[in-house]
Scaffold this motif. Structure first.
Motif, short mmCIF file in Angstrom:
data_model
loop_
_atom_site.label_atom_id
_atom_site.label_comp_id
_atom_site.label_asym_id
_atom_site.label_seq_id
_atom_site.Cartn_x
_atom_site.Cartn_y
_atom_site.Cartn_z
N LEU A 181 -4.95 -8.82 2.97
CA LEU A 181 -3.95 -9.29 3.92
C LEU A 181 -2.55 -8.74 3.65
CD1 LEU A 181 -3.13 -11.15 6.27
CD2 LEU A 181 -2.87 -13.01 4.61
N ARG A 182 -2.09 -8.82 2.42
CA ARG A 182 -0.72 -8.40 2.13
C ARG A 182 -0.52 -6.90 2.33
NH1 ARG A 182 2.58 -12.03 -0.81
NH2 ARG A 182 1.56 -14.03 -1.17
N ARG A 183 -1.47 -6.12 1.89
CA ARG A 183 -1.34 -4.66 2.07
C ARG A 183 -1.42 -4.30 3.55
NH1 ARG A 183 0.72 -0.52 2.10
NH2 ARG A 183 0.14 1.41 1.03
N ALA A 184 -2.28 -5.00 4.29
CA ALA A 184 -2.40 -4.74 5.72
C ALA A 184 -1.08 -5.07 6.43
CB ALA A 184 -3.53 -5.57 6.32
N ARG A 185 -0.48 -6.19 6.08
CA ARG A 185 0.79 -6.56 6.70
C ARG A 185 1.86 -5.52 6.40
NH1 ARG A 185 0.80 -13.13 5.62
NH2 ARG A 185 -0.11 -13.72 7.65
N GLU A 186 1.91 -5.07 5.16
CA GLU A 186 2.90 -4.05 4.80
C GLU A 186 2.71 -2.78 5.64
OE1 GLU A 186 4.67 -1.96 0.76
OE2 GLU A 186 2.51 -2.35 0.87
N MET A 187 1.47 -2.35 5.77
CA MET A 187 1.19 -1.14 6.55
C MET A 187 1.55 -1.34 8.01
SD MET A 187 -2.43 0.10 4.85
CE MET A 187 -2.55 1.55 5.92
N LEU A 188 1.18 -2.50 8.56
CA LEU A 188 1.45 -2.77 9.98
C LEU A 188 2.94 -2.91 10.26
CD1 LEU A 188 -1.41 -5.34 10.56
CD2 LEU A 188 -1.18 -3.18 11.79
#
Length: 268
Positions: free
Chosen positions: A162-169
């Protein structure tokens, strides 16, 4: 349903002694293999035909030249009405996801060069992926006031957390193949396109030699194991597409992209 005979945006070739591996090459070089209207339609139709063709037992998708896919055709979003946005979400976004889900056989992505936006979402739909060292990946839609709404927002957290996905998005981040490998977005990396295609072809041929029924069941059960509520995700993506496509930020972002300038979003 039979495979398209003369597609304009795809190249279809077979490999293996029995032709059980189908190579699906995205071919829109003038727009860096962008998923324009013609390519979207041909992909959906071709995936539908593959699902019914028992002679195809594994599919490899790749891009023509040194680009996998640069994303969607940004110009198509300019002035998009709510009705058109709803059509785009259902007849393109949902139809593409459904077509891949109904393949009943593995889809392997072989990525060389840029894999961005809609191309990145196609990567996320694949069963697994290989890439070259020079490949680059990104969910860049936020740069023009949009989001990856062909399953990208909801699949990315499952792939990278979740956290890495949010950063990328949130950042519209572009990552290299080493980071993609570390995150598990790709399974293996190779120095050259020739090595990539040889490895993808070998893996696909090995899969094609296995039990068709066992492969199908494994694909269905691993999809269930992800815990992703497909219907709920599509409904949310549909509403988000309508909301974002008509927003002032998207209008400014798309205009800026087409004018080759930095967007001036309203930050108040």
């Amino acid at each position: 349903m039979t495979l398209p005979e003369n597609p304009t945006r795809l190249q279809l070739t077979r490999s293996g002694d029995d032709g059980a591996v189908l190579w699906l090459t995205l071919s829109n070089p003038a727009k860096r293999n962008a998923l324009d209207e013609a390519m979207q339609r041909e992909l959906i139709d071709t995936f539908g035909a593959i699902a019914e063709d028992d002679s195809v037992r594994c599919v490899v998708v790749r891009g023509q030249g040194e680009v996998f896919c640069s994303g969607g055709d940004i110009g198509a979003f300019q002035g998009m009405s709510p009705e058109r946005a709803h059509w785009y979400a259902t007849e393109r976004g949902e139809a593409m996801q459904d077509a891949v889900a109904r393949l009943r056989k593995p889809l392997v992505a072989a990525v060389d060069g840029w894999c961005l936006a809609g191309g990145f979402e196609l990567l996320l739909m694949a069963d697994f992926a290989y890439a070259t060292r020079g490949a680059r990946f990104g969910v860049t839609e936020i740069r023009i006031g949009l989001l990856p709404l062909w399953g990208g927002v909801t699949r990315l957290p499952l792939a990278v957390g979740l956290r890495r996905a949010r950063e990328m998005l949130y950042r519209g981040e572009i990552i290299d193949s080493a980071e993609a490998l570390r995150l598990g977005l790709v399974n293996r990396c190779f120095e050259t396109a020739e090595q990539l295609h040889a490895a993808a072809g070998e893996a696909a041929q090995e899969i094609a030699s296995k039990s068709r029924n066992a492969i199908r069941v494994a694909r269905e059960l691993t999809a269930l194991a992800s815990g992703r509520d497909d219907a709920a995700c599509k409904a949310l993506e549909r509403g988000a597409t309508i909301h974002l496509a008509g927003s002032a930020d998207a209008k400014e972002g798309i205009a800026a992209f087409l004018d080759k300038r930095a967007p001036r979003f309203n930050l108040t």
